[in-house]
Design a protein around this motif. Structure first.
Motif, PDB file in Angstrom:
ATOM      1  N   UNK A  66       0.762  -0.923  -0.453  1.00  0.00           N
ATOM      2  CA  UNK A  66       0.169   0.126   0.089  1.00  0.00           C
ATOM      3  C   UNK A  66       0.991   1.316   0.011  1.00  0.00           C
ATOM      4  N   UNK A  67       1.728   1.083   0.912  1.00  0.00           N
ATOM      5  CA  UNK A  67       2.877   2.377   0.570  1.00  0.00           C
ATOM      6  C   UNK A  67       3.172   2.338  -0.214  1.00  0.00           C
ATOM      7  N   UNK A  68       3.702   1.379  -1.321  1.00  0.00           N
ATOM      8  CA  UNK A  68       4.255   1.734  -2.355  1.00  0.00           C
ATOM      9  C   UNK A  68       5.721   2.013  -2.561  1.00  0.00           C
ATOM     10  N   UNK A  69       6.261   0.795  -1.585  1.00  0.00           N
ATOM     11  CA  UNK A  69       7.757   0.735  -0.861  1.00  0.00           C
ATOM     12  C   UNK A  69       7.739  -0.560  -0.686  1.00  0.00           C
ATOM     13  N   UNK A  70       7.020  -1.744  -1.063  1.00  0.00           N
ATOM     14  CA  UNK A  70       7.714  -2.510  -1.025  1.00  0.00           C
ATOM     15  C   UNK A  70       6.747  -3.705  -2.237  1.00  0.00           C
ATOM     16  N   UNK A  71       7.507  -4.463  -2.974  1.00  0.00           N
ATOM     17  CA  UNK A  71       6.729  -5.534  -4.015  1.00  0.00           C
ATOM     18  C   UNK A  71       7.465  -6.739  -4.160  1.00  0.00           C
TER      19      UNK A  71
END
Length: 178
Positions: free
Chosen positions: A77-82
């Motif tokens: 959700x934070x766009x910092x994890x893939x």
């Protein structure tokens, strides 16, 4: 513990935590002529697998055949994890498992648990690649500027790997700085 630190030291724990906070990811069949598609996932409480409800009439089910190698990709959700998970995808016809995983969201798409179009897919995980990056915009800007004026790449996160085929106590879990 920051996302980057957790990805370096406890990537499997972080993966399950992130999956519990993300509603859906993109699922696709390797070598398929169909695009990946958004799918809501459900974690198996006892093992290293995910489940998905889908339509028998859909491309994903048709391309899967009797079983396939597949990828499931999620973004936190934070766009910092893939993360990109690989594994074997096949149909599970266990009525008890369908009953256990059935929910209101699934019910909105099907006429009930006995809908002939309903299929439960089981995704047995092989491994996962994980990328975690800093959420701090000041750190990111500093690292980018530092890299512009040196021979070093910016230190903005880490990449980790989890091998689900190894036993629980001996799983390879490695993280390295990006």
């Amino acid at each position: 513990m920051s996302k980057v630190s957790k990805a370096e030291h406890k990537p499997e724990d972080q993966l399950w935590d992130e999956l519990s906070h993300v509603r859906a990811g993109m699922l696709g069949i390797e070598g398929s002529h169909s695009h990946m598609q958004p799918m809501a996932h459900m974690k198996d409480k006892d093992g290293d697998r995910l489940y998905f409800f889908t339509s028998r009439a859909g491309d994903l089910f048709k391309e899967m055949g009797d079983g396939s190698h597949a990828h499931f990709c999620v973004i936190g959700k934070s766009q910092a994890y893939h993360a990109c998970l690989m594994g074997h995808l096949h149909e599970n016809r266990d009525r008890a498992k369908i009953d256990e995983l059935w929910n209101d969201m699934t019910g909105a798409w099907f006429k009930g648990k006995n809908d002939p179009d309903l299929a439960l897919l089981e995704f047995d995980l092989m491994d996962a690649a994980i990328w975690a990056s800093t959420q701090n915009p000041v750190k990111l800007a500093f690292e980018v500027q530092k890299a512009k004026h040196s021979d070093h790449e910016p230190d903005v996160g880490t990449r980790a790997h989890v091998d689900f085929e190894a036993g629980k106590g001996s799983r390879e879990q490695s993280g390295k700085r990006l």
